[in-house]
Design a protein around this motif. Sequence first.
Motif, PDB file in Angstrom:
ATOM      1  N   VAL A 150       6.538   8.438   6.584  1.00 34.17           N
ATOM      2  CA  VAL A 150       5.484   7.877   5.251  1.00 34.17           C
ATOM      3  C   VAL A 150       4.165   8.347   6.681  1.00 34.17           C
ATOM      4  O   VAL A 150       4.331   7.371   7.824  1.00 34.17           O
ATOM      5  CB  VAL A 150       5.544   6.654   4.761  1.00 34.17           C
ATOM      6  N   SER A 151       3.407   8.815   6.220  1.00 32.07           N
ATOM      7  CA  SER A 151       1.741   8.581   7.117  1.00 32.07           C
ATOM      8  C   SER A 151       0.205   8.589   6.404  1.00 32.07           C
ATOM      9  O   SER A 151       0.821   9.007   4.900  1.00 32.07           O
ATOM     10  CB  SER A 151       1.816   9.633   7.825  1.00 32.07           C
ATOM     11  N   THR A 152      -0.392   8.410   6.421  1.00 31.93           N
ATOM     12  CA  THR A 152      -1.827   8.081   5.879  1.00 31.93           C
ATOM     13  C   THR A 152      -2.196   9.352   5.651  1.00 31.93           C
ATOM     14  O   THR A 152      -3.124   9.344   4.636  1.00 31.93           O
ATOM     15  CB  THR A 152      -2.938   7.834   6.561  1.00 31.93           C
ATOM     16  N   GLU A 153      -0.868  10.256   5.822  1.00 33.03           N
ATOM     17  CA  GLU A 153      -1.790  11.732   4.630  1.00 33.03           C
ATOM     18  C   GLU A 153      -0.600  12.255   3.996  1.00 33.03           C
ATOM     19  O   GLU A 153      -1.017  13.137   3.111  1.00 33.03           O
ATOM     20  CB  GLU A 153      -1.345  13.167   5.987  1.00 33.03           C
ATOM     21  N   ARG A 154       0.217  11.337   3.491  1.00 31.24           N
ATOM     22  CA  ARG A 154       1.026  11.832   2.348  1.00 31.24           C
ATOM     23  C   ARG A 154       1.132  10.374   1.844  1.00 31.24           C
ATOM     24  O   ARG A 154       2.086   9.884   1.034  1.00 31.24           O
ATOM     25  CB  ARG A 154       2.987  11.912   3.148  1.00 31.24           C
ATOM     26  N   ILE A 155       0.126  11.053   1.019  1.00 33.62           N
ATOM     27  CA  ILE A 155      -0.273   9.437   0.160  1.00 33.62           C
ATOM     28  C   ILE A 155      -1.166  10.522  -1.306  1.00 33.62           C
ATOM     29  O   ILE A 155      -1.816  11.132  -0.771  1.00 33.62           O
ATOM     30  CB  ILE A 155      -1.561   8.927   0.698  1.00 33.62           C
ATOM     31  N   THR A 156      -0.524  10.117  -2.641  1.00 31.09           N
ATOM     32  CA  THR A 156      -1.161  10.910  -3.411  1.00 31.09           C
ATOM     33  C   THR A 156      -1.248   9.945  -4.983  1.00 31.09           C
ATOM     34  O   THR A 156      -0.687   8.986  -4.492  1.00 31.09           O
ATOM     35  CB  THR A 156      -0.319  12.166  -4.141  1.00 31.09           C
TER      36      THR A 156
END
Length: 186
Positions: A150-156
């Motif tokens: 989980v990273s702050t780029e894997r948010i939708t």
Amino acid sequence: MTIDDHWLGAARRVVSPNANARPQGEVSAVVLHGISLPPGEFGGDAIERLFTNSLDPKAHPAFIAIASLRVSAHLLIRRDGECVQFVPFDRRAWHAGKSQWHDGERLREGLNDFTIGIELEGADEVPYREAQYWALAQALHALAGSYPSVSTERITGHARIAPLRKTDPGPAFDWAYLRRCLTEAV
């Protein structure tokens, strides 16, 4: 914020029966949702009642159609920034429904299998509150620290994974402000 045994330490626990084992044990992305019950109204216990199968269909006309649903999310962030956790992060919450997402070059379906669902108390056209963005940023950092995929780029958003069905968190959600909060909350 910290995560201990798949529970956010700062969150109040209200356990939902609407969860099960993740088929592959994968936790690798986050889906943001918006919810208000009754629609457009904030506060009260209707969201918690929905996620714990105790919503009274007679309490409001809008509840008749949804009281029998079996849904949940991992986390709810209230208007004042309070976090309520319903499902431990290592289990599958029932938040995304029929969904698909382009994960790099691969199209993935059934996002409940590998995502964490975070509900923000709000409505599509009503601005979310600063306290919610800060609580969300802190929770996202805690998740990234506990789950390496989980990273702050894997948010939708829910609208992006079920565009013909869902619109949340809606146009009132300020993605740019969330990114600033994520940078400043480090």
